[in-house]
Design a protein around this motif. Structure first.
Motif, PDB file in Angstrom:
ATOM      1  N   GLY A  39     -10.926   9.009   6.280  1.00 12.08           N
ATOM      2  CA  GLY A  39     -11.157   9.666   5.008  1.00 12.08           C
ATOM      3  C   GLY A  39     -11.598   8.658   3.963  1.00 12.08           C
ATOM      4  O   GLY A  39     -12.038   7.547   4.280  1.00 12.08           O
ATOM      5  N   VAL A  40     -11.485   9.032   2.703  1.00 12.10           N
ATOM      6  CA  VAL A  40     -11.801   8.129   1.591  1.00 12.10           C
ATOM      7  C   VAL A  40     -10.495   7.490   1.132  1.00 12.10           C
ATOM      8  O   VAL A  40      -9.588   8.188   0.684  1.00 12.10           O
ATOM      9  N   VAL A  41     -10.416   6.173   1.243  1.00 12.81           N
ATOM     10  CA  VAL A  41      -9.201   5.446   0.871  1.00 12.81           C
ATOM     11  C   VAL A  41      -9.560   4.356  -0.128  1.00 12.81           C
ATOM     12  O   VAL A  41     -10.385   3.475   0.168  1.00 12.81           O
ATOM     13  N   PHE A  42      -8.961   4.413  -1.306  1.00 11.97           N
ATOM     14  CA  PHE A  42      -9.128   3.375  -2.319  1.00 11.97           C
ATOM     15  C   PHE A  42      -8.093   2.288  -2.077  1.00 11.97           C
ATOM     16  O   PHE A  42      -6.938   2.582  -1.727  1.00 11.97           O
ATOM     17  N   VAL A  43      -8.502   1.031  -2.275  1.00  9.51           N
ATOM     18  CA  VAL A  43      -7.616  -0.109  -2.056  1.00  9.51           C
ATOM     19  C   VAL A  43      -7.620  -0.975  -3.305  1.00  9.51           C
ATOM     20  O   VAL A  43      -8.661  -1.483  -3.703  1.00  9.51           O
ATOM     21  N   ARG A  44      -6.450  -1.112  -3.938  1.00 11.96           N
ATOM     22  CA  ARG A  44      -6.307  -1.947  -5.131  1.00 11.96           C
ATOM     23  C   ARG A  44      -6.050  -3.396  -4.713  1.00 11.96           C
ATOM     24  O   ARG A  44      -4.917  -3.816  -4.462  1.00 11.96           O
ATOM     25  N   GLY A  45      -7.123  -4.185  -4.624  1.00 14.24           N
ATOM     26  CA  GLY A  45      -7.005  -5.570  -4.191  1.00 14.24           C
ATOM     27  C   GLY A  45      -6.231  -6.443  -5.147  1.00 14.24           C
ATOM     28  O   GLY A  45      -5.764  -7.526  -4.767  1.00 14.24           O
ATOM     29  N   ASP A  46      -6.063  -5.996  -6.401  1.00 18.35           N
ATOM     30  CA  ASP A  46      -5.320  -6.776  -7.382  1.00 18.35           C
ATOM     31  C   ASP A  46      -3.813  -6.575  -7.264  1.00 18.35           C
ATOM     32  O   ASP A  46      -3.045  -7.246  -7.954  1.00 18.35           O
ATOM     33  N   ILE A  47      -3.373  -5.680  -6.394  1.00 19.65           N
ATOM     34  CA  ILE A  47      -1.940  -5.428  -6.206  1.00 19.65           C
ATOM     35  C   ILE A  47      -1.528  -5.917  -4.829  1.00 19.65           C
ATOM     36  O   ILE A  47      -2.086  -5.484  -3.810  1.00 19.65           O
ATOM     37  N   LYS A  48      -0.543  -6.823  -4.796  1.00 21.59           N
ATOM     38  CA  LYS A  48      -0.134  -7.472  -3.542  1.00 21.59           C
ATOM     39  C   LYS A  48       1.317  -7.185  -3.170  1.00 21.59           C
ATOM     40  O   LYS A  48       1.719  -7.445  -2.035  1.00 21.59           O
ATOM     41  N   ASP A  49       2.146  -6.665  -4.102  1.00 24.70           N
ATOM     42  CA  ASP A  49       3.587  -6.591  -3.871  1.00 24.70           C
ATOM     43  C   ASP A  49       4.059  -5.242  -3.325  1.00 24.70           C
ATOM     44  O   ASP A  49       5.254  -5.025  -3.155  1.00 24.70           O
ATOM     45  N   ARG A  50       3.150  -4.324  -3.062  1.00 19.99           N
ATOM     46  CA  ARG A  50       3.508  -3.002  -2.524  1.00 19.99           C
ATOM     47  C   ARG A  50       2.284  -2.366  -1.905  1.00 19.99           C
ATOM     48  O   ARG A  50       1.195  -2.962  -1.923  1.00 19.99           O
ATOM     49  N   ASP A  51       2.464  -1.192  -1.374  1.00 17.51           N
ATOM     50  CA  ASP A  51       1.356  -0.478  -0.744  1.00 17.51           C
ATOM     51  C   ASP A  51       0.234  -0.274  -1.758  1.00 17.51           C
ATOM     52  O   ASP A  51       0.426   0.385  -2.785  1.00 17.51           O
ATOM     53  N   ASN A  52      -0.937  -0.842  -1.474  1.00 16.07           N
ATOM     54  CA  ASN A  52      -2.041  -0.770  -2.432  1.00 16.07           C
ATOM     55  C   ASN A  52      -3.161   0.161  -1.995  1.00 16.07           C
ATOM     56  O   ASN A  52      -4.237   0.177  -2.579  1.00 16.07           O
ATOM     57  N   LYS A  53      -2.893   0.976  -0.968  1.00 14.18           N
ATOM     58  CA  LYS A  53      -3.895   1.933  -0.482  1.00 14.18           C
ATOM     59  C   LYS A  53      -3.583   3.320  -1.053  1.00 14.18           C
ATOM     60  O   LYS A  53      -2.454   3.787  -0.973  1.00 14.18           O
ATOM     61  N   VAL A  54      -4.599   3.955  -1.619  1.00 11.52           N
ATOM     62  CA  VAL A  54      -4.431   5.283  -2.216  1.00 11.52           C
ATOM     63  C   VAL A  54      -5.477   6.213  -1.615  1.00 11.52           C
ATOM     64  O   VAL A  54      -6.675   6.059  -1.859  1.00 11.52           O
ATOM     65  N   ALA A  55      -5.017   7.167  -0.812  1.00 12.36           N
ATOM     66  CA  ALA A  55      -5.936   8.122  -0.187  1.00 12.36           C
ATOM     67  C   ALA A  55      -6.410   9.140  -1.215  1.00 12.36           C
ATOM     68  O   ALA A  55      -5.624   9.629  -2.032  1.00 12.36           O
ATOM     69  N   ALA A  56      -7.688   9.461  -1.163  1.00 12.93           N
ATOM     70  CA  ALA A  56      -8.259  10.452  -2.083  1.00 12.93           C
ATOM     71  C   ALA A  56      -8.036  11.847  -1.493  1.00 12.93           C
ATOM     72  O   ALA A  56      -8.944  12.464  -0.933  1.00 12.93           O
ATOM     73  N   ILE A  57      -6.804  12.331  -1.634  1.00 12.11           N
ATOM     74  CA  ILE A  57      -6.432  13.648  -1.125  1.00 12.11           C
ATOM     75  C   ILE A  57      -5.812  14.459  -2.261  1.00 12.11           C
ATOM     76  O   ILE A  57      -5.343  13.902  -3.262  1.00 12.11           O
ATOM     77  N   ALA A  58      -5.801  15.768  -2.085  1.00 13.44           N
ATOM     78  CA  ALA A  58      -5.394  16.676  -3.163  1.00 13.44           C
ATOM     79  C   ALA A  58      -3.993  16.386  -3.686  1.00 13.44           C
ATOM     80  O   ALA A  58      -3.749  16.420  -4.894  1.00 13.44           O
ATOM     81  N   THR A  59      -3.060  16.096  -2.788  1.00 12.99           N
ATOM     82  CA  THR A  59      -1.671  15.897  -3.201  1.00 12.99           C
ATOM     83  C   THR A  59      -1.458  14.577  -3.932  1.00 12.99           C
ATOM     84  O   THR A  59      -0.410  14.378  -4.549  1.00 12.99           O
ATOM     85  N   ASN A  60      -2.432  13.682  -3.883  1.00 10.96           N
ATOM     86  CA  ASN A  60      -2.317  12.408  -4.606  1.00 10.96           C
ATOM     87  C   ASN A  60      -2.905  12.482  -6.011  1.00 10.96           C
ATOM     88  O   ASN A  60      -2.837  11.502  -6.759  1.00 10.96           O
ATOM     89  N   VAL A  61      -3.510  13.600  -6.380  1.00  7.72           N
ATOM     90  CA  VAL A  61      -4.042  13.743  -7.743  1.00  7.72           C
ATOM     91  C   VAL A  61      -2.873  13.946  -8.702  1.00  7.72           C
ATOM     92  O   VAL A  61      -2.120  14.908  -8.599  1.00  7.72           O
ATOM     93  N   THR A  62      -2.721  13.012  -9.637  1.00  6.47           N
ATOM     94  CA  THR A  62      -1.562  13.019 -10.534  1.00  6.47           C
ATOM     95  C   THR A  62      -1.915  13.200 -11.993  1.00  6.47           C
ATOM     96  O   THR A  62      -1.033  13.465 -12.817  1.00  6.47           O
ATOM     97  N   GLN A  63      -3.192  13.065 -12.339  1.00  9.90           N
ATOM     98  CA  GLN A  63      -3.579  13.179 -13.734  1.00  9.90           C
ATOM     99  C   GLN A  63      -5.028  13.653 -13.784  1.00  9.90           C
ATOM    100  O   GLN A  63      -5.860  13.244 -12.969  1.00  9.90           O
ATOM    101  N   THR A  64      -5.338  14.500 -14.767  1.00  4.45           N
ATOM    102  CA  THR A  64      -6.690  15.062 -14.833  1.00  4.45           C
ATOM    103  C   THR A  64      -7.228  15.125 -16.257  1.00  4.45           C
ATOM    104  O   THR A  64      -8.151  15.886 -16.533  1.00  4.45           O
ATOM    105  N   ARG A  65      -6.676  14.339 -17.157  1.00  2.00           N
ATOM    106  CA  ARG A  65      -7.190  14.341 -18.514  1.00  2.00           C
ATOM    107  C   ARG A  65      -8.425  13.458 -18.605  1.00  2.00           C
ATOM    108  O   ARG A  65      -8.349  12.237 -18.457  1.00  2.00           O
ATOM    109  N   LEU A  66      -9.575  14.075 -18.799  1.00  9.50           N
ATOM    110  CA  LEU A  66     -10.849  13.374 -18.956  1.00  9.50           C
ATOM    111  C   LEU A  66     -11.208  12.510 -17.754  1.00  9.50           C
ATOM    112  O   LEU A  66     -11.940  11.537 -17.868  1.00  9.50           O
ATOM    113  N   GLY A  67     -10.690  12.879 -16.603  1.00  8.37           N
ATOM    114  CA  GLY A  67     -10.984  12.147 -15.378  1.00  8.37           C
ATOM    115  C   GLY A  67      -9.914  12.441 -14.346  1.00  8.37           C
ATOM    116  O   GLY A  67      -8.847  12.954 -14.671  1.00  8.37           O
ATOM    117  N   THR A  68     -10.225  12.132 -13.087  1.00 10.48           N
ATOM    118  CA  THR A  68      -9.281  12.392 -12.009  1.00 10.48           C
ATOM    119  C   THR A  68      -8.618  11.096 -11.578  1.00 10.48           C
ATOM    120  O   THR A  68      -9.296  10.107 -11.280  1.00 10.48           O
TER     121      THR A  68
END
Length: 297
Positions: A39-68
């Motif tokens: 799928g589409v997986v975003f990886v925050r390379g600037d974060i090293k101390d925890r899971d830095n992979k964020v899947a672009a799936i519906a249940t991971n959408v947490t905010q929608t003000r002027l952007g997703t």
């Protein structure tokens, strides 16, 4: 129905850099190939101390003000994903890693065109897995005041969007398209995000739009469009809303066989529609589009 097709990823990695629209923070973004089923997986390379992979799936959408915004279980988030997600959807990229060194996808010129060009630079590779699509069987609708969004059965992916900003240069606009790679490239990809000058200061006080400028958005002041080059399309505003909807719907993780209709909808209502659909298993089915073949390219 959509034609047969296997899952697709990128042939090579490619990189782009710019500012985050809301954070104003410079960020580099690398897209690279991913295996079948990723799928589409975003990886925050600037974060090293925890899971830095964020899947672009519906249940991971947490905010929608002027952007997703998507966030994983470790609290790591990625903002403003909708424009690059629209490019992935339209160019049929199923599996990709998107590596960032900051919290937000760069806004570039405010459209999806730079991301289309980035994907063209990376190239495309067919994978050894039939692509699945989500076919709409029954109408689904969500309503919020005078805003509404719906998905209804159709033989292809269609998008109709309607907006109304009376007393402004936008006015009433409607966009109605069959969405193919070609129609997206020609009719939607270059349409930019937009905003009103009198709302910018309030947004910045709220910690938003810190990277916004005439270089990455259409800005309206009263009855004047401030951008020196004017508009790219006479109805660029509604075309951009259609672009946003395509990106927001792609958190379903597969193409849609059906028709999306939005009236004054935004990211929040788009995501509410996705969640409503997923809560109604009688309203859709998953269909297979391709055949199990060896990777090509």
């Amino acid at each position: 129905m959509l034609p047969d097709q296997n899952e697709q990823t990128l042939a090579h990695a490619a990189i782009i850099a710019g500012l985050g629209l809301h954070t104003g923070v410079p960020v580099r973004m690398l897209v690279r190939p991913a295996p079948v089923g990723t799928g589409v997986v975003f990886v925050r390379g600037d974060i090293k101390d925890r899971d830095n992979k964020v899947a672009a799936i519906a249940t991971n959408v947490t905010q929608t003000r002027l952007g997703t915004v998507i966030t994983n279980a470790a609290g790591v988030s990625v903002s403003t994903i909708e424009h690059v997600m629209a490019a992935f959807a339209a160019l049929s990229i199923d599996n990709v890693y998107v590596e960032l060194d900051g919290p937000e996808v760069p806004i570039m010129d405010g459209s999806a065109l730079p991301f289309v060009q980035l994907l063209d630079q990376a190239g495309f590779r067919c994978q050894a897995m039939p692509q699945c699509a989500i076919e709409i069987l029954k109408p689904i609708e969500v309503v919020e005041g005078d805003k509404r969004a719906s998905l209804v059965p159709a033989d292809q992916f269609e998008v109709r969007f309607e907006i109304d900003f009376p007393g402004t240069p936008i006015g009433h606009q409607v966009c109605d398209l069959v969405i193919t790679e070609q129609s997206f490239r020609e009719e939607l990809a270059a349409a930019r995000t937009f905003g009103f000058l009198d709302g910018v200061e309030a947004l910045r006080k709220a910690g938003l739009a810190r990277g916004g400028s005439l270089d990455n958005a259409i800005v309206i002041d009263g009855d004047v469009i401030l951008n020196e080059g004017g508009l790219r399309f006479t109805d660029e505003f509604v075309r951009h809303k259609a672009l946003d909807a395509i990106g927001d719907l792609y958190v379903l993780g597969m193409p849609i066989v059906g028709r999306f209709e939005g009236i004054r909808a935004g990211h929040g209502l788009n995501n509410a529609l996705v969640r409503e659909l997923l809560s109604r298993p009688d309203a859709y089915r998953i269909v297979t589009r391709g055949a199990a073949l060896a990777d090509v390219g």
